[in-house]
Design an enzyme around this catalytic site. Sequence first.
Site, mmCIF file in Angstrom:
data_model
loop_
_atom_site.group_PDB
_atom_site.id
_atom_site.type_symbol
_atom_site.label_atom_id
_atom_site.label_comp_id
_atom_site.label_asym_id
_atom_site.label_seq_id
_atom_site.Cartn_x
_atom_site.Cartn_y
_atom_site.Cartn_z
ATOM 1 N N ASP A 15 0.860 -1.178 0.000
ATOM 2 C CA ASP A 15 0.000 0.000 0.000
ATOM 3 C C ASP A 15 0.902 1.236 0.000
ATOM 4 O O ASP A 15 2.141 1.111 -0.013
ATOM 5 C CB ASP A 15 -0.935 -0.033 1.223
ATOM 6 C CG ASP A 15 -2.218 0.765 0.988
ATOM 7 O OD1 ASP A 15 -2.317 1.494 -0.016
ATOM 8 O OD2 ASP A 15 -3.126 0.671 1.840
ATOM 9 N N GLU A 62 -0.017 4.603 1.725
ATOM 10 C CA GLU A 62 -0.166 5.608 2.783
ATOM 11 C C GLU A 62 0.874 5.424 3.883
ATOM 12 O O GLU A 62 1.204 6.382 4.590
ATOM 13 C CB GLU A 62 -1.576 5.539 3.384
ATOM 14 C CG GLU A 62 -2.692 5.973 2.423
ATOM 15 C CD GLU A 62 -3.172 4.856 1.507
ATOM 16 O OE1 GLU A 62 -2.519 3.798 1.430
ATOM 17 O OE2 GLU A 62 -4.216 5.046 0.853
ATOM 18 N N HIS A 70 -2.439 -0.271 -4.114
ATOM 19 C CA HIS A 70 -2.922 1.064 -3.765
ATOM 20 C C HIS A 70 -3.489 1.778 -4.994
ATOM 21 O O HIS A 70 -2.905 1.696 -6.076
ATOM 22 C CB HIS A 70 -1.780 1.900 -3.180
ATOM 23 C CG HIS A 70 -2.117 3.354 -3.088
ATOM 24 N ND1 HIS A 70 -2.842 3.873 -2.041
ATOM 25 C CD2 HIS A 70 -1.879 4.384 -3.936
ATOM 26 C CE1 HIS A 70 -3.014 5.175 -2.246
ATOM 27 N NE2 HIS A 70 -2.444 5.513 -3.392
ATOM 28 N N HIS A 108 -7.571 4.932 7.395
ATOM 29 C CA HIS A 108 -8.879 4.657 6.792
ATOM 30 C C HIS A 108 -9.010 3.140 6.647
ATOM 31 O O HIS A 108 -8.037 2.407 6.850
ATOM 32 C CB HIS A 108 -9.014 5.322 5.414
ATOM 33 C CG HIS A 108 -8.084 4.752 4.392
ATOM 34 N ND1 HIS A 108 -6.748 5.082 4.337
ATOM 35 C CD2 HIS A 108 -8.274 3.853 3.407
ATOM 36 C CE1 HIS A 108 -6.167 4.421 3.351
ATOM 37 N NE2 HIS A 108 -7.067 3.651 2.767
ATOM 38 N N GLU A 132 -7.192 -2.782 7.512
ATOM 39 C CA GLU A 132 -7.019 -3.536 6.256
ATOM 40 C C GLU A 132 -6.039 -4.685 6.470
ATOM 41 O O GLU A 132 -6.205 -5.775 5.911
ATOM 42 C CB GLU A 132 -6.503 -2.603 5.144
ATOM 43 C CG GLU A 132 -7.550 -1.602 4.697
ATOM 44 C CD GLU A 132 -7.011 -0.534 3.753
ATOM 45 O OE1 GLU A 132 -5.896 -0.690 3.204
ATOM 46 O OE2 GLU A 132 -7.704 0.484 3.576
#
Length: 268
Positions: free
Chosen positions: A11, A13, A63, A120, A138
């Site tokens: 990912d 972030e 992502h 998130h 996640e």
Amino acid sequence: MASKKIFISVDMEGITGVIDWAETESDKAEYQYFRKIMTDEVNAAIEGALEKGATAIVVRDAHGNAKNIIPDQLHEKARLLRAWANSPWVMMEGIDESFAAAIFIGYHAKAMTAQGTLSHTMRGDIFDLRVNGISLPELGWNALIANHVNVPVIFVSGDNLICQQARELIPGIETVAVKQGFGEANLNLNPKAAQEKIRQGVASAMEKIDKIAPFRLKAPYTMEIAYKKTRLANQAAWYPGAERKNDYTVSLTCENFFDCMKFLYFVG
Ligand SMILES: [Zn+2]
């Protein structure tokens, strides 16, 4: 030598330095700089895995449009899975029973984590995702997908709070925090120092493969999804078998985890 295939889900972030959504969006100028750092962090993980006997590496770009990692700058021993297959495997597309372990790079804390960097869950509309009463980032959801094919998750890098959430869910997992959140700010390692820590962390994790169990919950699986908007609960409640719990929460119970994966794919 027994085969030791490693699956790496990546990912953005939680990549070193990333603090702003624009830095993770392919149409923004600053994104080009951070996708390079993202690629370098994956390479560091690959080097750590190869040092400890990995025989094959599959990297799943997970992502945004899933086309972030720069192909010709990725380690030549790795194969790269790009773009979305539009299947319930999503960030774990490509994993199967043949893998010895999974590794997560650039991960972030779950929705509503105070001091989490860009925290998130999934597409950002979920307030809280729970399976059998356990609230999951996640990372936790993707670890359950890995468990569905009997693969343990042995390593995560990202912000300090996803590392903490990972250790609470998966005893023994190796973690490398590349940054620490301070409200909307974060304090970062130097990217080169982060890469060295990731290489070392993955190498130690590789030595613990047999000691880290897949993240397993007991069937039946009761999923509860609380949304930030009631409109989304209105919609999800139409999924076959789904039950409305309250104004913003929908639930579904499944015997087979793959049915949970299908549910989240359609309502996440
Ligand atoms: Zn992301």
